[in-house]
Design an enzyme around this catalytic site. Structure first.
Site, PDB file in Angstrom:
ATOM      1  N   HIS A 197       0.848  -1.194   0.000  1.00  0.00           N
ATOM      2  CA  HIS A 197       0.000   0.000   0.000  1.00  0.00           C
ATOM      3  C   HIS A 197       0.876   1.234   0.000  1.00  0.00           C
ATOM      4  CE1 HIS A 197      -3.214   2.793   1.053  1.00  0.00           C
ATOM      5  NE2 HIS A 197      -4.022   1.860   0.577  1.00  0.00           N
ATOM      6  N   GLU A 235      -7.691  -5.600  -0.134  1.00  0.00           N
ATOM      7  CA  GLU A 235      -8.208  -6.423  -1.222  1.00  0.00           C
ATOM      8  C   GLU A 235      -8.107  -7.920  -0.955  1.00  0.00           C
ATOM      9  OE1 GLU A 235      -9.932  -4.600  -2.701  1.00  0.00           O
ATOM     10  OE2 GLU A 235      -9.056  -3.391  -4.296  1.00  0.00           O
TER      11      GLU A 235
HETATM   12  N1  ACO Z   1       4.075  -7.703  -4.544  1.00  0.00           N
HETATM   13  C1  ACO Z   1       5.407  -7.665  -4.813  1.00  0.00           C
HETATM   14  N2  ACO Z   1       6.166  -6.575  -4.668  1.00  0.00           N
HETATM   15  C2  ACO Z   1       5.562  -5.464  -4.217  1.00  0.00           C
HETATM   16  C3  ACO Z   1       4.191  -5.427  -3.907  1.00  0.00           C
HETATM   17  C4  ACO Z   1       3.452  -6.617  -4.091  1.00  0.00           C
HETATM   18  N3  ACO Z   1       2.136  -6.654  -3.834  1.00  0.00           N
HETATM   19  N4  ACO Z   1       3.850  -4.186  -3.506  1.00  0.00           N
HETATM   20  C5  ACO Z   1       4.981  -3.468  -3.558  1.00  0.00           C
HETATM   21  N5  ACO Z   1       6.010  -4.233  -3.998  1.00  0.00           N
HETATM   22  C6  ACO Z   1       7.388  -3.822  -4.197  1.00  0.00           C
HETATM   23  C7  ACO Z   1       7.510  -3.119  -5.539  1.00  0.00           C
HETATM   24  O1  ACO Z   1       7.823  -4.003  -6.590  1.00  0.00           O
HETATM   25  C8  ACO Z   1       8.614  -2.111  -5.271  1.00  0.00           C
HETATM   26  O2  ACO Z   1       9.844  -2.764  -5.456  1.00  0.00           O
HETATM   27  P1  ACO Z   1      11.077  -1.988  -6.162  1.00  0.00           P
HETATM   28  O3  ACO Z   1      11.377  -0.842  -5.228  1.00  0.00           O
HETATM   29  O4  ACO Z   1      12.149  -3.026  -6.220  1.00  0.00           O
HETATM   30  O5  ACO Z   1      10.594  -1.531  -7.497  1.00  0.00           O
HETATM   31  C9  ACO Z   1       8.445  -1.776  -3.798  1.00  0.00           C
HETATM   32  O6  ACO Z   1       7.739  -2.872  -3.206  1.00  0.00           O
HETATM   33  C10 ACO Z   1       7.658  -0.516  -3.582  1.00  0.00           C
HETATM   34  O7  ACO Z   1       6.512  -0.604  -4.407  1.00  0.00           O
HETATM   35  P2  ACO Z   1       5.790   0.656  -5.011  1.00  0.00           P
HETATM   36  O8  ACO Z   1       4.975   0.250  -6.187  1.00  0.00           O
HETATM   37  O9  ACO Z   1       6.744   1.790  -5.191  1.00  0.00           O
HETATM   38  O10 ACO Z   1       4.889   1.041  -3.817  1.00  0.00           O
HETATM   39  P3  ACO Z   1       3.585   1.801  -3.947  1.00  0.00           P
HETATM   40  O11 ACO Z   1       3.382   2.417  -2.669  1.00  0.00           O
HETATM   41  O12 ACO Z   1       3.506   2.672  -5.121  1.00  0.00           O
HETATM   42  O13 ACO Z   1       2.589   0.548  -4.249  1.00  0.00           O
HETATM   43  C11 ACO Z   1       0.677  -0.660  -4.639  1.00  0.00           C
HETATM   44  C12 ACO Z   1       1.353   0.429  -3.793  1.00  0.00           C
HETATM   45  C13 ACO Z   1       0.502  -0.136  -6.064  1.00  0.00           C
HETATM   46  C14 ACO Z   1      -0.686  -0.968  -4.029  1.00  0.00           C
HETATM   47  C15 ACO Z   1       1.559  -1.929  -4.665  1.00  0.00           C
HETATM   48  O14 ACO Z   1       1.819  -2.374  -3.352  1.00  0.00           O
HETATM   49  C16 ACO Z   1       0.937  -3.052  -5.490  1.00  0.00           C
HETATM   50  O15 ACO Z   1       1.100  -3.075  -6.703  1.00  0.00           O
HETATM   51  N6  ACO Z   1       0.199  -4.015  -4.833  1.00  0.00           N
HETATM   52  C17 ACO Z   1      -0.458  -5.090  -5.539  1.00  0.00           C
HETATM   53  C18 ACO Z   1      -1.818  -4.619  -6.075  1.00  0.00           C
HETATM   54  C19 ACO Z   1      -2.827  -4.412  -4.969  1.00  0.00           C
HETATM   55  O16 ACO Z   1      -2.988  -5.219  -4.063  1.00  0.00           O
HETATM   56  N7  ACO Z   1      -3.568  -3.294  -5.097  1.00  0.00           N
HETATM   57  C20 ACO Z   1      -4.619  -2.914  -4.144  1.00  0.00           C
HETATM   58  C21 ACO Z   1      -4.145  -1.788  -3.285  1.00  0.00           C
HETATM   59  S1  ACO Z   1      -5.352  -1.348  -2.066  1.00  0.00           S
HETATM   60  C22 ACO Z   1      -6.431  -0.342  -2.884  1.00  0.00           C
HETATM   61  O17 ACO Z   1      -6.108   0.371  -3.768  1.00  0.00           O
HETATM   62  C23 ACO Z   1      -7.834  -0.364  -2.495  1.00  0.00           C
END
Ligand code: ACO
Length: 373
Positions: free
Chosen positions: A257, A312
């Site tokens: 998140h 989720e």
């Molecule tokens: N699985 C694997 N790796 C992850 C995940 C995940 N679910 N979430 C974050 N990471 C990793 C990223 O790959 C990134 O790695 P890097 O720095 O090597 O590139 C690091 O953690 C940081 O991730 P960001 O995308 O920069 O973090 P951000 O805060 O933008 O992400 C997000 C938030 C988009 C929700 C992300 O965690 C994600 O894609 N999750 C999976 C999709 C999901 O569950 N979405 C629902 C969110 S809740 C909602 O919106 C209601």
């Protein structure tokens, strides 16, 4: 980049707007450091047994010309649902080539700015009528007409399934809708506020919100959570499947998140709901094993900021247990989030300032452009 270009552009861009405060709101606090969600002075945990209509009354308080009680909102929504059914029936044939969320986008877009019913009532009432009719059409079933005497959650389930749901299921859906009703300046709410700030109107604003919600990084995640559980298949495959997914750079749906540094408080509320539904115990136990392994591997991979379980993951299990088809999960999310979108749009309209940030130009200046083609 030349000094001249630098002087024309703001010094620093913030690509994901991380940590940028883009609005003042009296609606919702998301405290990501401690995992706390507050709606207008109430902790999420205190709201979990409120009805969706009571939370609407809370969120809309002071933002609409006429204050409405929970009972008045329930009545107004019931009346509006019945009026909207004819529109759903008429437009359903045009949705056959669309995914459920695209179909909802089409039907919501059909609501006219000239409609005299208050638009916040119209939008909230429309979402479950349309979402249920779309889900039934995809299952080859005729839409079920709304019952104005029922609460919003009960009627949504009835319109989906065709018969009156039991009290435990209605309670579970009410809790789900309340849990996702609002969540600060998430991508879809921000989108809705940007559109509202142009004075395009509430209907256009919530349609924009839905378009942002649809993405797999936002509201499109819960269906893929179940796809992931199915793809893993068996207990023995949990660890290797997750290892392989992370090794190829895949995102595990239902984890991570932007704001929360700890577990999403909504995940715990919904985990409680799953328990109360006495759903398929094997499925839940399997999901919990997947969650534990995913958290362990994510913590190893990202020790400084380990992605935690988000809303989720348990949304998927709640909505599956309630009988929603998984390709409709984003639409069910929209039914709940319509509360937050409408309240934020009303708040934005009252504040009145056009949202218009700047970008930092990094392209060439005249005389330095390379010819196209
Ligand atoms: N699985 C694997 N790796 C992850 C995940 C995940 N679910 N979430 C974050 N990471 C990793 C990223 O790959 C990134 O790695 P890097 O720095 O090597 O590139 C690091 O953690 C940081 O991730 P960001 O995308 O920069 O973090 P951000 O805060 O933008 O992400 C997000 C938030 C988009 C929700 C992300 O965690 C994600 O894609 N999750 C999976 C999709 C999901 O569950 N979405 C629902 C969110 S809740 C909602 O919106 C209601």
């Amino acid at each position: 980049m030349t000094d001249h270009v630098k002087s024309l552009s703001p010094a620093q861009a913030a690509p994901g707007l991380d940590d940028v405060i883009a609005a003042e709101t009296g609606l919702c606090l998301v405290d990501g450091a401690v995992g706390r969600l507050v709606l207008r002075g109430y902790d999420l945990h205190a709201l979990a047994d409120w009805s969706f209509e009571a939370v609407l009354a809370l969120l809309w308080q002071g933002l609409t010309p006429a204050e409405m009680t929970e009972a008045e909102i329930r009545h107004a929504l019931g009346t509006a649902r019945c009026r909207l059914f004819a529109k759903a029936e008429a437009l359903l044939p045009a949705t056959d080539d669309l995914s459920p969320v695209e179909a909802l986008r089409l039907l919501l877009s059909s609501l006219a700015d000239a409609e005299r019913m208050p638009h916040h009532i119209l939008a909230v009432a429309a979402a479950p009528v349309f979402a249920a009719a779309i889900a039934r059409r995809r299952a080859g079933q005729a839409p079920v007409a709304p019952d104005a005497t029922l609460g919003h959650a009960a009627d949504f389930l009835r319109m989906l399934r065709g018969d009156l749901p039991g009290a435990a299921h209605v309670r579970a859906l009410d809790t789900y809708l309340v849990t996702v009703a609002d969540h600060g300046l998430n991508a879809s709410t921000f989108t809705a506020r940007v559109i509202a700030s142009t004075r395009a109107g509430l209907i256009s604003s919530v349609v924009g919100g839905l378009c942002a919600l649809k993405g797999p990084l936002h509201g499109g995640a819960p269906g893929p959570v179940l796809d992931m559980l199915d793809a893993i298949g068996s207990e023995a495959d949990i660890r290797p499947w997750i290892t392989a997914a992370l090794a190829r750079g895949a995102r595990l749906m239902g984890f991570g998140h932007r704001i929360y540094r700890v577990r999403d408080p909504r995940a715990d509320v919904l985990k409680g709901v799953v328990g109360s539904l006495r759903a398929d115990g094997t499925r839940i136990a399997f999901a919990e094993q997947v969650e534990a392994e995913a958290l362990a591997q994510l913590a190893e991979k990202k020790p400084l900021r380990p992605p935690e379980t988000n809303v989720e993951f348990y949304t998927a299990l709640v909505l599956e247990a309630l009988g929603f088809p998984r390709d409709s999960f984003t639409n069910v999310f929209a039914v709940g989030r319509m509360a937050g979108w409408t309240a934020h749009v009303l708040e934005q309209e009252a504040q009145g300032r056009l949202i218009r940030p700047q970008s930092r130009y990094v392209g060439p200046m005249p005389g330095h452009a390379s010819a196209a083609g």
